[in-house]
Design a protein around this motif. Sequence first.
Motif, PDB file in Angstrom:
ATOM      1  N   SER A  17       0.802  -1.194  -0.232  1.00 29.64           N
ATOM      2  CA  SER A  17      -0.095   0.088   0.108  1.00 29.64           C
ATOM      3  C   SER A  17       0.862   1.158   0.001  1.00 29.64           C
ATOM      4  O   SER A  17       0.514   2.189  -0.717  1.00 29.64           O
ATOM      5  N   LEU A  18       1.951   1.258   0.854  1.00 27.17           N
ATOM      6  CA  LEU A  18       2.676   2.567   0.908  1.00 27.17           C
ATOM      7  C   LEU A  18       3.474   2.545  -0.484  1.00 27.17           C
ATOM      8  O   LEU A  18       3.772   3.569  -0.992  1.00 27.17           O
ATOM      9  N   LEU A  19       3.887   1.433  -1.115  1.00 21.19           N
ATOM     10  CA  LEU A  19       4.800   1.552  -2.443  1.00 21.19           C
ATOM     11  C   LEU A  19       3.916   2.174  -3.388  1.00 21.19           C
ATOM     12  O   LEU A  19       4.046   3.100  -4.272  1.00 21.19           O
ATOM     13  N   ALA A  23       4.337   5.777  -5.392  1.00 21.21           N
ATOM     14  CA  ALA A  23       4.422   5.852  -6.867  1.00 21.21           C
ATOM     15  C   ALA A  23       3.420   6.985  -7.241  1.00 21.21           C
ATOM     16  O   ALA A  23       3.791   7.666  -8.153  1.00 21.21           O
ATOM     17  N   ASP A  24       2.312   7.100  -6.688  1.00 21.18           N
ATOM     18  CA  ASP A  24       1.060   7.967  -6.977  1.00 21.18           C
ATOM     19  C   ASP A  24       1.853   9.429  -6.596  1.00 21.18           C
ATOM     20  O   ASP A  24       1.814  10.308  -7.653  1.00 21.18           O
ATOM     21  N   ILE A  25       2.560   9.436  -5.843  1.00 22.55           N
ATOM     22  CA  ILE A  25       3.199  10.743  -5.285  1.00 22.55           C
ATOM     23  C   ILE A  25       4.194  11.226  -6.332  1.00 22.55           C
ATOM     24  O   ILE A  25       4.123  12.298  -6.902  1.00 22.55           O
ATOM     25  N   VAL A  93       0.448   9.114   3.268  1.00 23.19           N
ATOM     26  CA  VAL A  93       1.387   8.062   3.752  1.00 23.19           C
ATOM     27  C   VAL A  93       0.731   7.537   5.183  1.00 23.19           C
ATOM     28  O   VAL A  93       0.993   6.292   5.128  1.00 23.19           O
ATOM     29  N   LYS A  94       0.165   8.660   5.937  1.00 20.90           N
ATOM     30  CA  LYS A  94      -0.466   7.893   7.233  1.00 20.90           C
ATOM     31  C   LYS A  94      -1.369   7.066   6.689  1.00 20.90           C
ATOM     32  O   LYS A  94      -1.708   6.007   7.321  1.00 20.90           O
ATOM     33  N   ASP A  95      -2.406   7.415   5.664  1.00 23.85           N
ATOM     34  CA  ASP A  95      -3.460   6.510   5.272  1.00 23.85           C
ATOM     35  C   ASP A  95      -2.946   5.205   4.883  1.00 23.85           C
ATOM     36  O   ASP A  95      -3.428   4.032   5.236  1.00 23.85           O
TER      37      ASP A  95
END
Length: 148
Positions: A17-19, A23-25, A93-95
């Motif tokens: 999920s973080l990756l 990638a979206d950011i 990132v927190k989400d």
Amino acid sequence: MNKLDEIRNDVSIRGKSLLVTVADIIESITKQNLAFASDFAGFAVAQVRLPTQADDLADYRDRSKAAYSKFGGKLKGHGKNLIAVLREVPGQVKDALSEDAPVAKPKAAKPKAAKPKAAKPKAAKKKVARKKAARKVAAKKAPAKKAA
């Protein structure tokens, strides 16, 4: 499933999920940078052409001033957009790392058009055969070396 497997699975899901979030950011920031680069290139080309378009020095000054003002406005807009993207990063990132976060899925990539594959190998074989034939002809035409 033992406790270690549960932890590994949880870390794997959160990591994925973080990756996806990262990638979206990166995609958002890159698009902002590309938009800026495009506007900058347009401004630079306009500045290069400006001396040929102006009638006299006063016209050149006025056109140049207008171009700088227009580019400054665009630059300010790009800055605001980039700041907005960056302000969203901590929340995203927190989400992504929260325990109740759904597993994020990457954006679907556009399918690529299928390439014809049958034509290439035959063409490559013909090219190799032509090279071999050319070498044989060249070898026959070359004069023989005489031993001293």
